[in-house]
Design a protein around this motif. Structure first.
Motif, PDB file in Angstrom:
ATOM      1  N   ILE A 213       0.768  -1.029   0.086  1.00 50.08           N
ATOM      2  CA  ILE A 213       0.014   0.069   0.091  1.00 50.08           C
ATOM      3  C   ILE A 213       1.071   1.250   0.009  1.00 50.08           C
ATOM      4  CG2 ILE A 213      -1.988  -1.146   1.128  1.00 50.08           C
ATOM      5  CD1 ILE A 213      -1.024   0.389   3.877  1.00 50.08           C
ATOM      6  N   ASP A 282      -4.854   7.809   5.675  1.00 49.74           N
ATOM      7  CA  ASP A 282      -4.292   8.226   4.216  1.00 49.74           C
ATOM      8  C   ASP A 282      -3.694   6.828   3.502  1.00 49.74           C
ATOM      9  OD1 ASP A 282      -3.519   9.143   1.698  1.00 49.74           O
ATOM     10  OD2 ASP A 282      -1.814  10.640   2.661  1.00 49.74           O
ATOM     11  N   VAL A 284      -3.623   4.354   0.112  1.00 52.29           N
ATOM     12  CA  VAL A 284      -3.700   4.220  -1.137  1.00 52.29           C
ATOM     13  C   VAL A 284      -3.391   2.676  -1.526  1.00 52.29           C
ATOM     14  CG1 VAL A 284      -3.522   4.606  -3.625  1.00 52.29           C
ATOM     15  CG2 VAL A 284      -3.372   6.600  -1.826  1.00 52.29           C
ATOM     16  N   THR A 285      -4.485   2.052  -2.086  1.00 56.12           N
ATOM     17  CA  THR A 285      -4.243   0.443  -2.381  1.00 56.12           C
ATOM     18  C   THR A 285      -3.788   0.587  -3.921  1.00 56.12           C
ATOM     19  OG1 THR A 285      -6.381   0.201  -3.052  1.00 56.12           O
ATOM     20  CG2 THR A 285      -5.733  -0.251  -0.584  1.00 56.12           C
ATOM     21  N   HIS A 288      -6.784   1.144  -6.112  1.00 63.23           N
ATOM     22  CA  HIS A 288      -7.151   2.428  -6.091  1.00 63.23           C
ATOM     23  C   HIS A 288      -6.267   3.128  -7.247  1.00 63.23           C
ATOM     24  CE1 HIS A 288      -9.305   2.527  -1.843  1.00 63.23           C
ATOM     25  NE2 HIS A 288     -10.147   2.180  -2.873  1.00 63.23           N
ATOM     26  N   ALA A 289      -5.043   2.972  -7.072  1.00 61.65           N
ATOM     27  CA  ALA A 289      -4.234   3.554  -7.796  1.00 61.65           C
ATOM     28  C   ALA A 289      -4.477   3.098  -9.196  1.00 61.65           C
ATOM     29  CB  ALA A 289      -2.790   3.118  -7.433  1.00 61.65           C
ATOM     30  N   GLN A 292      -7.102   5.240 -10.534  1.00 60.78           N
ATOM     31  CA  GLN A 292      -6.951   6.592 -10.849  1.00 60.78           C
ATOM     32  C   GLN A 292      -6.210   6.660 -11.936  1.00 60.78           C
ATOM     33  OE1 GLN A 292      -4.722   7.669  -7.231  1.00 60.78           O
ATOM     34  NE2 GLN A 292      -6.758   7.792  -5.992  1.00 60.78           N
TER      35      GLN A 292
END
Length: 300
Positions: A213, A282, A284-285, A288-289, A292
């Motif tokens: 992560i 905060d 970011v997995t 998710h990345a 995005q």
């Protein structure tokens, strides 16, 4: 129970704030009454943080002075003073008072006096197993006045002794469970320390993430849980004995000092060691990345 605090800023102390607390702890003894005084002096800091700082500082103080209390003539002096006081005041907490008077941890004083008592009783040096069992269960001690004094020392000591060891172990496990629960809530796949040991790893962090992560822009492969305050000495020791070896084997990671740390110690982020005082929000997995990246690549 894990202490919660709404003021997370006070868990991460500046070195100046930390030194102010340390200076004030120098006059204190490791008793629960003294901890009340510490909390009253620093009401904006959590009790767990203050206790952890005091415990670390008192252990340093004890390491500097404990050898003189183990000198044979000093042991004999402590023992004879205890016998005299106990005879004159059989219901008073004389051993606890003696420990505070000579600035020695009550639990360590109890160990010294019990060891000396057993030498008289058995005519030889007692085994560690017998000594430890009586410290854990004072009712096993034949002398009831001594048993009561040993018990009083054990329950009033907030830094040493079997009760403190038990509490520290339970709190450490509780925070590891909390960490696992937080990871499960975020649907993050991970291996815990027990699973890693069954896989043949001998020295591992508490958690290894099966999918890395990002926390505050830094990649995290592993997480270590510390139910204590991170001061200069303990953090330096952990870096040398644990964290850098984890980094060498598993890559960059995150250390959570649940009871706070000196903010200036969080200076290894670019080298792969991130410090936090709570579970990060905060995160970011990889999923998710990827989403995005796709959104950025899609034409408007």
């Amino acid at each position: 129970m894990i202490e919660t605090t709404t003021n997370q800023r006070k868990m991460r102390l500046s070195r100046a704030e930390y030194k102010e607390i340390v200076r004030w702890t120098e006059q204190l003894r490791p008793t629960r009454q003294c901890m009340k005084m510490l909390k009253e002096r620093f009401p904006n800091h959590s009790q767990s943080t203050l206790l952890s700082i005091f415990s670390l500082e008192y252990q340093k103080r004890t390491k500097r002075t404990i050898s003189r209390h183990h000198a044979p003539d000093v042991i004999e002096s402590h023992y004879q003073r205890y016998l005299s006081k106990a005879e004159a005041q059989p219901t008073a907490p004389v051993l606890l008072e003696l420990a505070n008077e000579v600035d020695l941890s009550p639990a360590l004083m109890a160990r010294i006096i019990l060891d000396r008592y057993l030498q008289d009783l058995e005519g030889e040096m007692p085994s560690k197993s017998v000594l430890n069992s009586m410290l854990k269960e004072p009712s096993l001690i034949p002398d009831q006045i001594l048993a009561r004094n040993i018990y009083q020392c054990t329950i009033n000591d907030c830094c040493y002794g079997p009760l403190v060891d038990c509490i520290k172990h339970a709190i450490g496990q509780e925070h590891e469970v909390l960490l696992c629960d937080k990871l499960k809530e975020r649907n993050l796949s991970f291996l815990d320390e027990n699973q890693l040991r069954t896989m043949g790893y001998d020295k591992t962090p508490d958690i290894i993430l099966e999918v890395p992560i990002a926390v505050e822009g830094h990649i995290v492969h592993w997480i270590e849980s510390k139910a204590s305050f991170g001061d200069d000495h303990s953090h330096r020791t952990y870096l040398n004995e644990q964290f850098w070896s984890y980094w060498n084997r598993f890559g960059p990671g995150l250390v959570i000092y649940w009871y706070g740390f000196i903010g200036e110690l969080d200076c290894q982020r670019d080298r792969g060691i991130l410090l936090k005082d709570c579970f990060p929000t905060d995160i970011v997995t990889l999923c998710h990345a990827t989403q995005q990246d796709k959104l950025q690549q899609e034409p408007e």
